[in-house]
Structure formats: structure tokens, C-alpha cells
Design an enzyme around this catalytic site. Sequence first.
Site, PDB file in Angstrom:
ATOM      1  N   SER A   1       2.321   4.642  -6.543  1.00 44.75           N
ATOM      2  CA  SER A   1       2.416   4.981  -5.130  1.00 44.75           C
ATOM      3  C   SER A   1       3.874   4.911  -4.727  1.00 44.75           C
ATOM      4  CB  SER A   1       1.601   3.996  -4.283  1.00 44.75           C
ATOM      5  OG  SER A   1       1.890   4.129  -2.901  1.00 44.75           O
TER       6      SER A   1
ATOM      7  N   TYR B   1      -1.055  -4.377  -2.102  1.00 44.64           N
ATOM      8  CA  TYR B   1      -0.981  -2.978  -2.521  1.00 44.64           C
ATOM      9  C   TYR B   1       0.384  -2.668  -3.132  1.00 44.64           C
ATOM     10  CZ  TYR B   1      -1.563   2.073  -2.455  1.00 44.64           C
ATOM     11  OH  TYR B   1      -1.661   3.389  -2.833  1.00 44.64           O
TER      12      TYR B   1
END
Length: 274
Positions: free
Chosen positions: A162, A175
Amino acid sequence: MTNTMSAEVLARLAQGKSFLDLAHKAVFITGAGSGIGRAMALAFAANGARLALLDINPLSLEQARGELLALFPGIAVQTYAAPVNDEQAVQDAVAGAAAAFGGIDILLNNAGISMNQPTLELTGADWRRAMDINVNGVFYCAQAVARHMVGQAHGVILNISSMYGVVAAPERAAYCTSKAAVAMLTKVMAIEWGRLGLRVNAIAPGYVKTDLVDELVKAGRMNVEALARRTPLGRLGEPQEIAALALFLASEHASFINGHVVVADGGWSAYSYI
């Protein structure tokens, strides 16, 4: 081991972009039932690949399979309903796909979850869940597939990291940490396995219109309009755009790209002004 490109292959690449080399390749895709995973399945199917789809949701898997068969009659599609953080289930699915297709050429290691919570409120259970799925799941799938690829002396692994594995953001401790781990794991695998004939890279998407984003919007945790304004291109990405990048990185056109984390975020991580 020394890998050389034949004159024939070099000549074909010089003629322009195409993904003809992906035809008949066996592609294993995790998180294939929706979002980016499903878009990648459609993109690789359009280029003649054979597909092994893994997802935790059996209904989404069957819907994806039905869509693929309707659009590409006769396409070879195997489906496996399993969580990526179940090591034995992953090994069984990979073994099944390798047996069905005579090997696995490409892994699109896409499955993952979001985790958007203030750090002081983040529970140990949620932290462990993010690590278990986003990091352990990627490792289990990559290792299981690589063990088959090494015997073939070729293969491509694309892990989905990401942009938040490259830059940080508040309320995303689990995350960001998990996706940064995927980026570094990718580099380690690329270094170890390159001499064995494997290429390992990661794609780091920015905000893309997926079910994960929809869930955060519904929960009041995300403002799509504000995100679009913050993105230099003025919009969120589309799953098909990430799928197109995966096609390139999996193809012969990316034959010397190894150990790279490719960010596709509309310029988000390049723009430091808020």
C-alpha cells in the site's frame, strides 16, 4: 544461475507493448472474489491466462467464476475458499492449483484487510488480526507458491502492499506497519529467489474504489471527496488500473524489475502539502 534474453524475445519486446506472453500462464490470485483481486482476474483472463482463485468468501468466488466463464467461455478456472492466514489451507490450495495446471507461473498476492483506528484505542486482537492476514497471509502464500516455482526455475510474485507501507498516516498504526512489512518482505524474497529464476515485486496502491473503501465510508471513517481533493490527479483509482500495472509487472516487459515497490496512488505520496 545466469538468465539471458534470446534475440527473438528482445525483438518481440521492441515491437511494442503486448501481454501475449501471459497466454496460458497459470495465475494464482488471492482475495480474488472482489475489488482489485477480481479486476486482476478479469485482466489476466482477457490475456488468455489460466486462473486459480482463492478467497475467504465462497459466494464471491462463485460470482467471480461465473463472470469469468460468461465473458471468456472455456477459460480454465479453479476456485479455493480459504483464509490466507491458515497456513495448511493455503498449502493445500496451492498444491491443488499446481496439480491442476502443471505448475504455477504467477502469484498475485492480493488478499488483505484495512485497519483504521486511533492508536490508543487499537486492541491487541485487532493488531494481531491485521498482522496475521496482511503479513502472515502474504508470507504463507508466497512461500507455498515459490516452492513450486523454484522447481520450474521461473515465476513471478506480486505482493500487494500500500502507499501506506511507504508513507505514514494517523490512526493506521496496524495497517501502515503491516503494509510496510509486506514491502520489506518483498525485497528479501526478491534478493533470495532472484538467482532461482523468480522475480518478486510489490504494488503499493493508493486510495482505490473497492469494498474496503466503501466500508470505511459507510462507517464514517473516510471522506471520498476530501481524498479526491488531496490526490494530485483529483480522483480515486480504479481496480482496473491496478490490474493493468499487475499485467505489466508479470509480463516479459518487466523482466529486469525485481525487488521493487511500485506506488500507484495518483501522486498522493509525492505531495507533502496538506
